[in-house]
Design an enzyme around this catalytic site. Structure first.
Site, PDB file in Angstrom:
ATOM      1  N   GLY A   1       0.834  -1.196   0.000  1.00 51.05           N
ATOM      2  CA  GLY A   1       0.000   0.000   0.000  1.00 51.05           C
ATOM      3  C   GLY A   1       0.868   1.245   0.000  1.00 51.05           C
ATOM      4  O   GLY A   1       2.030   1.200   0.408  1.00 51.05           O
TER       5      GLY A   1
ATOM      6  N   GLN B   1       3.173   9.925   0.861  1.00 50.44           N
ATOM      7  CA  GLN B   1       4.468   9.227   0.828  1.00 50.44           C
ATOM      8  C   GLN B   1       5.265   9.520  -0.448  1.00 50.44           C
ATOM      9  O   GLN B   1       6.439   9.169  -0.530  1.00 50.44           O
ATOM     10  CB  GLN B   1       4.272   7.712   0.964  1.00 50.44           C
TER      11      GLN B   1
ATOM     12  N   CYS C   1       6.367  -0.165   6.955  1.00 50.37           N
ATOM     13  CA  CYS C   1       5.960   0.961   6.100  1.00 50.37           C
ATOM     14  C   CYS C   1       7.131   1.349   5.202  1.00 50.37           C
ATOM     15  O   CYS C   1       8.266   1.395   5.659  1.00 50.37           O
ATOM     16  CB  CYS C   1       5.582   2.136   6.994  1.00 50.37           C
ATOM     17  N   LEU C   2       6.843   1.621   3.928  1.00 58.13           N
ATOM     18  CA  LEU C   2       7.905   2.009   2.988  1.00 58.13           C
ATOM     19  C   LEU C   2       8.589   3.312   3.414  1.00 58.13           C
ATOM     20  O   LEU C   2       9.726   3.562   3.044  1.00 58.13           O
ATOM     21  CB  LEU C   2       7.342   2.157   1.566  1.00 58.13           C
TER      22      LEU C   2
ATOM     23  N   HIS D   1      -3.924   1.466   7.944  1.00 57.36           N
ATOM     24  CA  HIS D   1      -2.574   2.025   7.873  1.00 57.36           C
ATOM     25  C   HIS D   1      -2.507   3.185   6.864  1.00 57.36           C
ATOM     26  O   HIS D   1      -1.960   4.247   7.160  1.00 57.36           O
ATOM     27  CB  HIS D   1      -1.597   0.902   7.482  1.00 57.36           C
ATOM     28  N   GLU D   2      -3.076   2.958   5.671  1.00 58.10           N
ATOM     29  CA  GLU D   2      -2.991   3.978   4.612  1.00 58.10           C
ATOM     30  C   GLU D   2      -3.867   5.189   4.914  1.00 58.10           C
ATOM     31  O   GLU D   2      -3.473   6.326   4.655  1.00 58.10           O
ATOM     32  CB  GLU D   2      -3.359   3.383   3.249  1.00 58.10           C
TER      33      GLU D   2
ATOM     34  N   HIS E   1      -2.167   7.447   7.225  1.00 57.64           N
ATOM     35  CA  HIS E   1      -1.200   8.329   6.546  1.00 57.64           C
ATOM     36  C   HIS E   1      -1.861   9.638   6.108  1.00 57.64           C
ATOM     37  O   HIS E   1      -1.252  10.706   6.158  1.00 57.64           O
ATOM     38  CB  HIS E   1      -0.642   7.642   5.287  1.00 57.64           C
TER      39      HIS E   1
END
Ligand code: ZN
Length: 148
Positions: free
Chosen positions: A46, A51, A88-89, A130-131, A134
């Protein structure tokens, strides 16, 4: 365009709240396509627009059963509980267990502005949460209940 650089933890933009998408234009389509390429190239499940440095409420994800694009996503119901390891990226190399709902229903638009309702369990439920976090400037690291 195409691939976009991923913003890493420490950059203050990750703590900002993303704005609602109001124009469903070519620029939005390009952003979604670029986010898709960036997510797959990094083997993520995701990615939120913030990001890649864009404060708009746009999320892409693929938890193993196909690509999804969520514009202006909102959680409309959440049930149960699960505790799983998350990463997380934007926070490379760091993992921790978070507590998330077991079943999550999300309402979101696509790139044309059409509304859809999606249901997620297990990884997809966690990913939705999670997304969407963000988009509100929240990182999973703030929700870690234990390291593993
Ligand atoms: Zn993340």
């Amino acid at each position: 365009m195409g691939y976009r650089e991923i913003v890493k933890v420490g950059d203050p933009i990750l703590k900002k709240t993303s704005r609602k998408v109001e124009k469903f234009d070519e620029k939005l389509a390009r952003l979604i396509d670029d986010m898709k390429e960036t997510m797959y190239r990094n083997e993520g499940v995701g990615l939120a627009a913030v990001q890649v440095g864009v404060l708009r409420r746009v999320v892409v994800l693929d938890t193993g059963d196909g690509f999804m694009e969520l514009v202006n996503p909102e959680i409309i119901s959440a049930e149960g509980e699960q505790e799983e390891k998350e990463g997380c990226l934007s926070v490379p190399g760091e993992y921790g267990v978070t507590r998330r709902p077991a079943v999550v229903k999300v309402q979101a638009q696509d790139r044309t502005g059409k509304w859809h309702i999606y249901k997620g369990t297990e990884l997809k439920a966690r990913c939705f949460c999670h997304e969407i976090d963000h988009l509100d400037g929240i990182l999973f690291t703030q929700k870690v209940i234990r390291k593993e």
